[in-house]
Design an enzyme around this catalytic site. Structure first.
Site, PDB file in Angstrom:
ATOM      1  N   ASN A  95      49.302  56.087  57.936  1.00 21.94           N
ATOM      2  CA  ASN A  95      49.645  56.031  59.359  1.00 21.94           C
ATOM      3  C   ASN A  95      51.130  55.724  59.584  1.00 21.94           C
ATOM      4  OD1 ASN A  95      49.062  55.270  62.381  1.00 21.94           O
ATOM      5  ND2 ASN A  95      50.019  53.458  61.458  1.00 21.94           N
ATOM      6  N   ASP A 139      57.128  48.620  51.955  1.00 22.22           N
ATOM      7  CA  ASP A 139      57.720  49.738  52.687  1.00 22.22           C
ATOM      8  C   ASP A 139      57.151  50.993  52.023  1.00 22.22           C
ATOM      9  OD1 ASP A 139      59.772  51.806  53.419  1.00 22.22           O
ATOM     10  OD2 ASP A 139      60.756  50.059  54.299  1.00 22.22           O
ATOM     11  N   TYR A 174      61.891  64.643  63.629  1.00 28.41           N
ATOM     12  CA  TYR A 174      60.541  64.063  63.534  1.00 28.41           C
ATOM     13  C   TYR A 174      59.495  65.174  63.385  1.00 28.41           C
ATOM     14  CZ  TYR A 174      56.169  61.919  65.210  1.00 28.41           C
ATOM     15  OH  TYR A 174      54.864  61.502  65.345  1.00 28.41           O
ATOM     16  N   VAL A 196      49.567  59.083  72.499  1.00 31.83           N
ATOM     17  CA  VAL A 196      49.012  57.724  72.570  1.00 31.83           C
ATOM     18  C   VAL A 196      50.097  56.750  73.037  1.00 31.83           C
ATOM     19  CG1 VAL A 196      47.738  55.970  71.278  1.00 31.83           C
ATOM     20  CG2 VAL A 196      47.636  58.359  70.537  1.00 31.83           C
ATOM     21  N   THR A 236      51.786  53.722  72.702  1.00 35.72           N
ATOM     22  CA  THR A 236      51.946  52.580  71.794  1.00 35.72           C
ATOM     23  C   THR A 236      53.259  51.845  72.099  1.00 35.72           C
ATOM     24  OG1 THR A 236      52.922  54.058  70.154  1.00 35.72           O
ATOM     25  CG2 THR A 236      50.591  53.561  69.891  1.00 35.72           C
ATOM     26  N   LYS A 254      56.936  66.062  60.189  1.00 28.41           N
ATOM     27  CA  LYS A 254      55.469  66.083  60.282  1.00 28.41           C
ATOM     28  C   LYS A 254      54.921  67.438  59.822  1.00 28.41           C
ATOM     29  CE  LYS A 254      54.351  61.953  61.808  1.00 28.41           C
ATOM     30  NZ  LYS A 254      53.481  61.053  61.035  1.00 28.41           N
TER      31      LYS A 254
HETATM   32  N1  LIG Z   1      51.912  57.428  69.582  1.00 28.69           N
HETATM   33  C1  LIG Z   1      51.778  58.750  69.675  1.00 28.69           C
HETATM   34  O1  LIG Z   1      51.704  59.336  70.773  1.00 28.69           O
HETATM   35  C2  LIG Z   1      51.720  59.600  68.421  1.00 28.69           C
HETATM   36  C3  LIG Z   1      51.588  60.974  68.584  1.00 28.69           C
HETATM   37  C4  LIG Z   1      51.513  61.780  67.455  1.00 28.69           C
HETATM   38  C5  LIG Z   1      51.541  61.196  66.206  1.00 28.69           C
HETATM   39  N2  LIG Z   1      51.674  59.857  66.066  1.00 28.69           N
HETATM   40  C6  LIG Z   1      51.678  59.299  64.710  1.00 28.69           C
HETATM   41  O2  LIG Z   1      50.780  58.208  64.655  1.00 28.69           O
HETATM   42  C7  LIG Z   1      51.229  57.239  63.708  1.00 28.69           C
HETATM   43  C8  LIG Z   1      51.352  55.879  64.370  1.00 28.69           C
HETATM   44  O3  LIG Z   1      52.182  56.013  65.498  1.00 28.69           O
HETATM   45  P1  LIG Z   1      52.442  54.788  66.495  1.00 28.69           P
HETATM   46  O4  LIG Z   1      52.677  55.370  67.834  1.00 28.69           O
HETATM   47  O5  LIG Z   1      51.403  53.730  66.306  1.00 28.69           O
HETATM   48  O6  LIG Z   1      53.839  54.274  65.906  1.00 28.69           O
HETATM   49  P2  LIG Z   1      54.562  52.852  66.048  1.00 28.69           P
HETATM   50  O7  LIG Z   1      53.947  52.027  67.111  1.00 28.69           O
HETATM   51  O8  LIG Z   1      56.028  53.179  66.114  1.00 28.69           O
HETATM   52  O9  LIG Z   1      54.254  52.177  64.639  1.00 28.69           O
HETATM   53  C9  LIG Z   1      54.790  52.725  63.473  1.00 28.69           C
HETATM   54  C10 LIG Z   1      54.269  51.912  62.317  1.00 28.69           C
HETATM   55  O10 LIG Z   1      54.825  52.446  61.104  1.00 28.69           O
HETATM   56  C11 LIG Z   1      55.450  51.370  60.393  1.00 28.69           C
HETATM   57  N3  LIG Z   1      56.565  51.883  59.594  1.00 28.69           N
HETATM   58  C12 LIG Z   1      57.650  52.559  60.026  1.00 28.69           C
HETATM   59  N4  LIG Z   1      58.455  52.838  58.989  1.00 28.69           N
HETATM   60  C13 LIG Z   1      57.872  52.305  57.877  1.00 28.69           C
HETATM   61  C14 LIG Z   1      58.207  52.248  56.509  1.00 28.69           C
HETATM   62  N5  LIG Z   1      59.336  52.804  56.049  1.00 28.69           N
HETATM   63  N6  LIG Z   1      57.353  51.623  55.649  1.00 28.69           N
HETATM   64  C15 LIG Z   1      56.212  51.064  56.096  1.00 28.69           C
HETATM   65  N7  LIG Z   1      55.836  51.070  57.386  1.00 28.69           N
HETATM   66  C16 LIG Z   1      56.657  51.693  58.260  1.00 28.69           C
HETATM   67  C17 LIG Z   1      55.886  50.400  61.460  1.00 28.69           C
HETATM   68  O11 LIG Z   1      56.104  49.128  60.869  1.00 28.69           O
HETATM   69  P3  LIG Z   1      57.105  48.015  61.473  1.00 28.69           P
HETATM   70  O12 LIG Z   1      56.297  47.218  62.451  1.00 28.69           O
HETATM   71  O13 LIG Z   1      57.549  47.261  60.273  1.00 28.69           O
HETATM   72  O14 LIG Z   1      58.236  48.749  62.134  1.00 28.69           O
HETATM   73  C18 LIG Z   1      54.682  50.447  62.387  1.00 28.69           C
HETATM   74  O15 LIG Z   1      53.627  49.673  61.866  1.00 28.69           O
HETATM   75  C19 LIG Z   1      52.544  57.790  63.167  1.00 28.69           C
HETATM   76  O16 LIG Z   1      52.297  58.509  61.970  1.00 28.69           O
HETATM   77  C20 LIG Z   1      53.001  58.735  64.256  1.00 28.69           C
HETATM   78  O17 LIG Z   1      53.880  59.736  63.781  1.00 28.69           O
HETATM   79  C21 LIG Z   1      51.779  59.024  67.148  1.00 28.69           C
END
Ligand SMILES: NC(=O)c1ccc[n+]([C@@H]2O[C@H](COP(=O)([O-])OP(=O)(O)OC[C@H]3O[C@@H](n4cnc5c(N)ncnc54)[C@H](OP(=O)(O)O)[C@@H]3O)[C@@H](O)[C@H]2O)c1
Length: 264
Positions: free
Chosen positions: A84, A56, A164, A197, A199, A168
């Site tokens: 990430n 974690d 959130y 994105v 996801t 950031k």
């Molecule tokens: N998607 C977008 O549109 C978007 C836009 C702007 C920024 N971002 C940023 O891009 C990054 C990835 O986003 P995403 O959309 O791929 O998010 P996501 O699908 O929600 O995945 C989040 C990831 O972070 C892990 N995580 C969460 N809390 C954690 C902790 N305490 N320790 C270790 N791992 C942890 C999760 O693991 P588990 O599988 O164990 O839960 C998962 O692998 C993030 O930094 C997010 O803020 C995303």
């Protein structure tokens, strides 16, 4: 043999970083996940240059243990760290800072986001810094978000998802502090927004859908070229191009997958 550590590698953008980077068998890639047993996409990749480690990001002891594992395989160095992992949204994401009925719940949401998205990133960087200092690339990329940008926030009028966004913005300055301290060692610390994105792993609730529609409308007014969310594959391809191009003169910057301040 460039080496990469990527946190939050179980799914979404983090998994896609591992997938694309490990396509080149010269790269050694370490994916850090909270629970390897549920990180099915990652464990089924089965590439010899991909190693799955457990921690974690809020657990500095777990991160130190992961760094020791990485050091055993790389001989003590690391080239790239991609922070990430993040707490992306909690059940209060649709609320503004005045929308919480209970101030204790607001505090809980603010602290929860800060703990993972700021403290977790600082713990991760500190755990891997000794290895990065022995690496030859010294790039530390922290995935941030365009919603941490002040101009986008005020111009779009997006007041929700405050804890959130605040977390950031906080991590962007942590990136700046590391940049200030380690520029003379040739380090490049970058806060990088991936764009919007898709996801999602399950359909949105009606409340989430409503919030999402409002956000898309606001984004389309903010940037008339915006056509909607991109795929993890598109985003990571663009982010990797930015990561490969940045040099030490860019250290401390907060930029997007376009390599500039276009967040969408
Ligand atoms: N998607 C977008 O549109 C978007 C836009 C702007 C920024 N971002 C940023 O891009 C990054 C990835 O986003 P995403 O959309 O791929 O998010 P996501 O699908 O929600 O995945 C989040 C990831 O972070 C892990 N995580 C969460 N809390 C954690 C902790 N305490 N320790 C270790 N791992 C942890 C999760 O693991 P588990 O599988 O164990 O839960 C998962 O692998 C993030 O930094 C997010 O803020 C995303």
């Amino acid at each position: 043999m460039p080496s990469y550590v990527i946190t939050g590698a179980s799914r979404g953008i983090g998994f896609e970083f591992v997938r694309q980077i490990s396509e080149d068998e010269n790269n050694t890639v370490f994916g850090i996940v909270r629970n390897p047993a549920t990180a099915k996409e990652l464990t089924s990749l089965k590439r010899p240059n991909v190693h799955v480690l457990k921690s974690d990001v809020t657990d500095h002891r777990g991160l130190s243990a992961a760094a020791a594992e990485v050091a055993k395989i790389t001989g003590g160095s690391l080239d790239y760290l991609i922070n990430n992992a993040a707490a992306v949204n909690d059940e209060f994401a649709h609320l503004t800072l005045t929308g919480f009925e209970d101030q204790d719940v607001l505090a809980q949401s603010l602290r929860g986001m800060f703990n993972v998205n700021v403290v977790g990133v600082v713990f991760t960087i500190n755990a891997f810094l000794p290895l990065l200092q022995k690496g030859s690339v010294k790039k530390v990329i922290t995935i941030s978000s365009g919603v941490a940008d002040l101009d986008l926030t005020v111009t779009t009028g997006i007041a929700a998802s405050a804890p959130y966004s605040i977390s950031k913005a906080g991590v962007n300055l942590a990136v700046g502090k590391y940049a200030a301290q380690f520029k003379s060692e040739g380090f490049i610390f970058l806060a990088l927004s991936p764009g919007l994105v898709d996801t999602s792993t399950k359909p949105p609730t009606p409340e989430e859908l409503e919030g999402y529609k409002q956000m898309i409308t606001a984004f389309k007014q903010y940037d008339t070229t915006f056509e909607g969310a991109i795929t993890p594959e598109q985003s990571v391809k663009m982010q990797l191009a930015v990561i490969n191009n940045v040099t030490v003169k860019d250290t401390g910057a907060f930029i997007s997958h376009h390599g500039d301040k276009r967040w969408l």
